[in-house]
Each structure stands twice: as C-alpha cells, then as structure tokens.
Design a protein around this motif. Structure first.
Motif, PDB file in Angstrom:
ATOM      1  N   LYS A 120       0.731  -1.119  -0.046  1.00 26.67           N
ATOM      2  CA  LYS A 120       0.005  -0.045  -0.045  1.00 26.67           C
ATOM      3  C   LYS A 120       0.960   1.166  -0.013  1.00 26.67           C
ATOM      4  O   LYS A 120       0.536   2.321  -0.539  1.00 26.67           O
ATOM      5  CB  LYS A 120      -0.754  -0.004   1.191  1.00 26.67           C
ATOM      6  CG  LYS A 120      -1.570   1.314   1.238  1.00 26.67           C
ATOM      7  CD  LYS A 120      -2.827   1.090   2.459  1.00 26.67           C
ATOM      8  CE  LYS A 120      -3.399   2.558   2.974  1.00 26.67           C
ATOM      9  NZ  LYS A 120      -4.087   2.340   4.129  1.00 26.67           N
ATOM     10  N   LEU A 121       1.776   1.131   0.828  1.00 30.26           N
ATOM     11  CA  LEU A 121       2.920   2.250   0.848  1.00 30.26           C
ATOM     12  C   LEU A 121       3.632   2.560  -0.283  1.00 30.26           C
ATOM     13  O   LEU A 121       3.693   3.677  -0.806  1.00 30.26           O
ATOM     14  CB  LEU A 121       3.853   2.182   2.073  1.00 30.26           C
ATOM     15  CG  LEU A 121       4.485   3.199   2.844  1.00 30.26           C
ATOM     16  CD1 LEU A 121       3.405   4.081   3.485  1.00 30.26           C
ATOM     17  CD2 LEU A 121       5.403   2.997   3.872  1.00 30.26           C
ATOM     18  N   ALA A 122       3.922   1.435  -0.900  1.00 28.06           N
ATOM     19  CA  ALA A 122       4.749   1.621  -2.102  1.00 28.06           C
ATOM     20  C   ALA A 122       3.626   2.322  -3.427  1.00 28.06           C
ATOM     21  O   ALA A 122       4.350   2.980  -4.215  1.00 28.06           O
ATOM     22  CB  ALA A 122       5.128   0.259  -2.511  1.00 28.06           C
ATOM     23  N   VAL A 123       2.635   1.681  -3.312  1.00 26.05           N
ATOM     24  CA  VAL A 123       1.517   2.100  -4.345  1.00 26.05           C
ATOM     25  C   VAL A 123       1.338   3.644  -4.222  1.00 26.05           C
ATOM     26  O   VAL A 123       1.034   4.484  -5.003  1.00 26.05           O
ATOM     27  CB  VAL A 123       0.203   1.441  -4.171  1.00 26.05           C
ATOM     28  CG1 VAL A 123      -0.759   2.228  -5.043  1.00 26.05           C
ATOM     29  CG2 VAL A 123       0.559  -0.006  -4.632  1.00 26.05           C
ATOM     30  N   ILE A 124       1.105   4.275  -2.895  1.00 30.77           N
ATOM     31  CA  ILE A 124       0.864   5.613  -2.808  1.00 30.77           C
ATOM     32  C   ILE A 124       2.265   6.455  -3.048  1.00 30.77           C
ATOM     33  O   ILE A 124       2.015   7.535  -3.610  1.00 30.77           O
ATOM     34  CB  ILE A 124       0.663   5.679  -1.356  1.00 30.77           C
ATOM     35  CG1 ILE A 124      -0.962   5.176  -0.847  1.00 30.77           C
ATOM     36  CG2 ILE A 124       0.483   7.132  -0.759  1.00 30.77           C
ATOM     37  CD1 ILE A 124      -1.012   5.121   0.663  1.00 30.77           C
ATOM     38  N   ASN A 125       3.329   5.722  -2.816  1.00 28.04           N
ATOM     39  CA  ASN A 125       4.557   6.625  -3.177  1.00 28.04           C
ATOM     40  C   ASN A 125       4.754   6.515  -4.726  1.00 28.04           C
ATOM     41  O   ASN A 125       5.982   7.160  -5.081  1.00 28.04           O
ATOM     42  CB  ASN A 125       5.614   6.205  -2.474  1.00 28.04           C
ATOM     43  CG  ASN A 125       5.472   6.794  -0.814  1.00 28.04           C
ATOM     44  OD1 ASN A 125       5.149   7.950  -0.852  1.00 28.04           O
ATOM     45  ND2 ASN A 125       5.649   5.980  -0.081  1.00 28.04           N
ATOM     46  N   ASN A 126       4.101   5.638  -5.521  1.00 28.72           N
ATOM     47  CA  ASN A 126       4.392   5.444  -6.886  1.00 28.72           C
ATOM     48  C   ASN A 126       4.089   6.466  -7.712  1.00 28.72           C
ATOM     49  O   ASN A 126       2.812   6.619  -8.052  1.00 28.72           O
ATOM     50  CB  ASN A 126       3.963   4.036  -7.235  1.00 28.72           C
ATOM     51  CG  ASN A 126       4.509   3.722  -8.775  1.00 28.72           C
ATOM     52  OD1 ASN A 126       5.108   4.456  -9.587  1.00 28.72           O
ATOM     53  ND2 ASN A 126       4.707   2.272  -9.057  1.00 28.72           N
ATOM     54  N   VAL A 127       4.965   7.145  -8.214  1.00 26.87           N
ATOM     55  CA  VAL A 127       4.209   8.638  -8.706  1.00 26.87           C
ATOM     56  C   VAL A 127       3.987   8.285 -10.226  1.00 26.87           C
ATOM     57  O   VAL A 127       3.520   9.061 -10.869  1.00 26.87           O
ATOM     58  CB  VAL A 127       5.738   9.795  -9.073  1.00 26.87           C
ATOM     59  CG1 VAL A 127       5.852  10.439  -7.388  1.00 26.87           C
ATOM     60  CG2 VAL A 127       6.887   9.096  -9.483  1.00 26.87           C
ATOM     61  N   ASN A 128       4.386   7.043 -10.788  1.00 26.01           N
ATOM     62  CA  ASN A 128       3.851   6.768 -12.017  1.00 26.01           C
ATOM     63  C   ASN A 128       2.304   6.131 -12.135  1.00 26.01           C
ATOM     64  O   ASN A 128       1.985   5.829 -13.373  1.00 26.01           O
ATOM     65  CB  ASN A 128       4.690   5.476 -12.861  1.00 26.01           C
ATOM     66  CG  ASN A 128       6.185   6.137 -12.968  1.00 26.01           C
ATOM     67  OD1 ASN A 128       6.455   7.035 -13.124  1.00 26.01           O
ATOM     68  ND2 ASN A 128       6.882   5.106 -12.137  1.00 26.01           N
ATOM     69  N   LEU A 129       1.633   6.107 -11.102  1.00 29.96           N
ATOM     70  CA  LEU A 129       0.243   5.769 -10.991  1.00 29.96           C
ATOM     71  C   LEU A 129      -0.578   6.778 -11.076  1.00 29.96           C
ATOM     72  O   LEU A 129      -0.457   7.867 -10.296  1.00 29.96           O
ATOM     73  CB  LEU A 129       0.173   4.712  -9.851  1.00 29.96           C
ATOM     74  CG  LEU A 129       0.949   3.680  -9.779  1.00 29.96           C
ATOM     75  CD1 LEU A 129       0.563   2.647  -8.773  1.00 29.96           C
ATOM     76  CD2 LEU A 129       0.594   2.569 -11.172  1.00 29.96           C
TER      77      LEU A 129
END
Ligand SMILES: [Zn+2]
Length: 467
Positions: free
Chosen positions: A98-107
């Motif tokens: 979840k944390l990685a997804v929130i921090n993923n600027v490509n999404l």
C-alpha cells in the motif's frame, strides 16, 4: 470502557517432569514450523480465512494429524497460533505494498484506487497472482486504468514485500487453553496440572505464588523452571488532564524522549547502553583468550585441562544471567522514564514519528545505532504505545521526513551535528528539541500527511523556504 492488554508473569519452582514439557514444546514447535512452511505462500491465501475447516478438519479426516504424536488439543493450538502469525505477515505485506503504491508517482489516482481495493479483496488478489479469470466489481469497472500493467505490478510488489517465511528456531514455549490445565491447593502449596503427552495424564508443577488463571496461557521453559504468561485486559485510566494538551515527542539522540516543551526524559539511557557494550566487549575479549587456550590444550592432547576451561571459563550460564540482569535494568529504567513523562507533563495527546518507517540509519551515528540494539527500539515503541493506551492519551503518528533537518522557527534547512542543530538564520539549538517541535507541527500540516512521499516532502519544504 476501553481496555489494554498486559502480560502477567508467574513462576514455578523446579519442575520434576520438565522433560515431558520439553518434549511437548519440541513437538508443538514442529507443528508451527510445518504450518509456516506449508501455508505462508500465495497458494494458501484463500485457506487462511477459515482454516479450521480448510486445514484442521482436513488434517483430521486424512489422519495427517496423527504424525504429530501430540494430543489433539496441542496440535490444534499450535495450528491456530501459526495461522494467526501468517495472517499478521500478510497484513504487514499488504501495508508495505500500500505504501509503495501511494508513493509510486507513475500511477494515476484511479490506478492507485484500483490496487488499494484489490489489496482488500483476497479472492481477486489470489486470481491475479495465479493468472486466473475473475470478474471485477462494478465500481472498479468505471476506473480508467492500465489493467495488465497493474496486474504485473501487483505480482511484483507482493513478491518484493512478502517477508521471509517465519520459522521458530528456538523451541521454548507453547500455548494452552482453559481445558488443558487446572489447579490444586495441597498442604498450602499451589500446584498446577498441565495436560501431558498421553491422554488423561497431567504434568505437576508447583507454583511460587498462589495466583490462579483462566483462559489461554503461554508456557515458557527456562531451564528446569517454567514461566507462565497470561494476557490480562485492564481498564484504561481516567484522563490525567482535563484540558487538552498536545506534545510532540522525538526519540532523542542523547536521551529516551525529547518533548516539544523542551524537556528531556531518560537522559541516562545512552550511559546504560555504553556501559553494557563495554562490558560485553571486555567479556568477549576474555572469552576469546580462553577459547584459544582451550584449543591449544586440545591440540596438545591435554583433554582434561581443555574440558576444565570449557566448563569453568566458557560457560553460558553466568553470561546469560548477567545479560538478563542488564535487560531487566534497562527495561525498568525505560518504563520509569515514560511514566515520569506522563505524570509530569500530563499530555492528552502525543505526536510521534512513524518509527516503523523511520530509517534509524540516517538518524543516529553508527556507535549509537549499535547500542540501540533492535529489541530496545521495539521495546520503547511498544511501552510508549501501551502506556498511552493505558492512560487514555491519544497518539497521532506523523510523517517523519526531514523533521530533524529543518529549523522549527523559520523552516530553513539546517545542519545537524550530533546534539546541536544550526540554522543559518536562527542560530544554534538543541537538535532533539528542534526535531520534537517539528514533529508536533506536522500534526497541523495540511500538505504533509503520513503517506506523503519523502521526495514530495522535500519539495514542499523547499517551496515554503523560498516563499
Ligand atoms: Zn531558522
């Protein structure tokens, strides 16, 4: 009324039949380790929710359970315990993803929403991980997303953030439920009877005090003695302060806690830790000398002398006793200082960094890092949270990024040199105090929330400076 869990400990006298309890522990741990290795993976994801039907009943039906050579209650308890740990592992994995997804600027926003939904829907997650067909719920069908890209991202993230398979190396404890023990008072001595290896047979244990328990207990084997752990639910205390008072807390560089009111607690913690490090270094140096001497005697064929050194100079008992004495001292010091903070400062809310994600590497120089061994960090976090719950103190967790790098007065980036923080505009100040002030202010920061990415926090702070 709210409650918090506290572990109550009870001790036994030397147990006559400790051998049987040790055998139970070994077999119990074997069940747990089997469950970990067999059911931790993605293939078992859907079995976990209702494991008493999907796993336990299957073991009984296929007679697989017989291999444990344990009374059913024991292997069932071991199974429950291991499954509950596997579930916790999954929760942690999903939190990291979840944390990685929130921090993923490509999404995109839609894509984030999609993945976060999937993380909560195990049956869909399972299908994605196994390349199986599935139908999307209506509300997800409206989202504009790159489906295939997201599916492989989810697979990649789960692989990446799934921790190692748990394994118990030490066989030292097991759980028992209410029906697996009882008590008798004989000649004014309290005896406990624990279910043994054979049906209907119980192991007798004489206890040091006369407290009896009900419900689940954990039994820990310590040499010839046992320790009994009981989780107790106790009532949360009334608020100490009727007026709201929010205090920012920093795990200080030179103390246990630094507060945003410029007070410091646990200033002797580092002293304690340095002394213990020195002691351990000294002992290890001595042990190395004896070790070399023993090897020398062995080589010369002087077995008796070698054996003596092993017995009298290289034993673990005294070593372990001193180590546990130190641990007890540090623990009680930490508890005392946290209590002192709560009774003297009377906060109704504390603001803390999310220590789970703070990299302690950046925060402390290596000599302190070594001393703050892992268990101490975990212990501080656990005690602080426990005592806040117990005293009805709210805990607000904030983003930790750059809290020790900017000046709390003007917001400029400054230089932290051990205990001193220097701002080019505001001058020198205590680094821990500065950090705790920043932590307190993060609570009211509308643009920096808990999951704002590290890089983004820097951008925001820089923009503020130039404005
Ligand atoms: Zn400044």
């Amino acid at each position: 009324m709210e409650t918090v869990v506290k572990t109550v400990r009870q001790h036994s006298l030397a147990v006559n039949n400790i051998k049987e309890l040790k055998e139970i522990t070994t077999a119990y741990t074997r069940v747990k380790n089997y469950v970990y290795s067999r059911y931790s993976g993605i293939n078992s994801l859907l079995l976990l929710k209702n494991h008493r039907v999907t796993i336990r009943d299957e073991w009984i039906k296929s007679e697989f359970a017989k291999r444990w050579k344990l009374p059913a209650r024991y292997w069932k308890t071991a199974l429950d315990e291991a499954i509950s740990n596997i579930k916790t592992e999954w929760t942690n994995t999903k939190r990291r993803v979840k944390l990685a997804v929130i921090n993923n600027v490509n999404l995109s926003e839609d894509e984030r929403k999609f993945v976060l939904y999937i993380l909560k829907a195990d049956s869909i997650l399972y299908a994605i991980l196994h390349n199986e067909e599935f139908s999307l719920p209506n509300k997800l069908q409206r989202l504009v997303i790159r489906k295939q890209y997201l599916y492989s991202l989810i697979k990649r993230y789960i692989r990446k953030y799934k921790g190692e398979i748990p394994y118990s190396y030490k066989t030292e404890s097991f759980m028992i439920d209410n029906d697996m023990y009882d008590y008798k008072l004989i000649d004014n001595k309290l005896k406990m009877y624990i279910q043994g290896l054979k049906f209907g047979q119980r192991v007798e244990i004489e206890l040091k005090d006369k407290n009896t328990h009900k419900g689940n207990l954990r039994i820990l084997i310590k040499g010839n003695f046992i320790e009994i752990h009981k989780a107790k639910y106790i009532k949360v205390k009334e608020k100490l302060n009727v007026q709201a008072k929010t205090i920012g807390l920093d795990k200080g560089y030179r103390c246990l806690l630094a507060t945003s009111e410029n007070k410091f607690y646990g200033e002797r913690l580092n002293d304690f830790l340095s002394k213990e490090t020195e002691r351990l270094n000294r002992i290890n140096a001595e042990r190395n000398k004896f070790w070399a001497l023993m090897k020398k005697y062995e080589k010369e064929g002087n077995i008796k002398r070698a054996e003596n050194i092993k017995k009298f100079n290289l034993g673990r008992i005294k070593y372990n006793r001193n180590k546990s004495k130190f641990d007890t001292q540090v623990k009680s010091y930490i508890n005392r200082e946290i209590n002192r903070f709560i009774t003297e400062d009377k906060p109704t809310e504390v603001v803390l960094e999310d220590l789970g994600f703070v990299s302690w590497n950046n925060k402390f120089p290596s000599n302190i890092k070594r001393k703050l061994s892992r268990w101490i960090k975990g212990y501080i976090k656990e005690r602080l949270s426990y005592k806040c719950n117990l005293n009805n103190i709210e805990q607000c967790i904030v983003n930790a990024a750059y809290t020790s790098r900017v000046c709390h007065k003007c917001g400029s980036f400054g230089v932290r040199d051990n205990e001193v923080f220097t701002c080019t505009h505001c001058g020198r100040m205590d680094a821990d105090y500065n950090a705790s002030k920043n932590i307190e202010m993060r609570k009211y920061d509308r643009s920096i929330c808990l999951y704002t990415p590290y890089r983004k926090v820097k951008e925001i702070l820089e923009k503020r400076c130039s404005a």
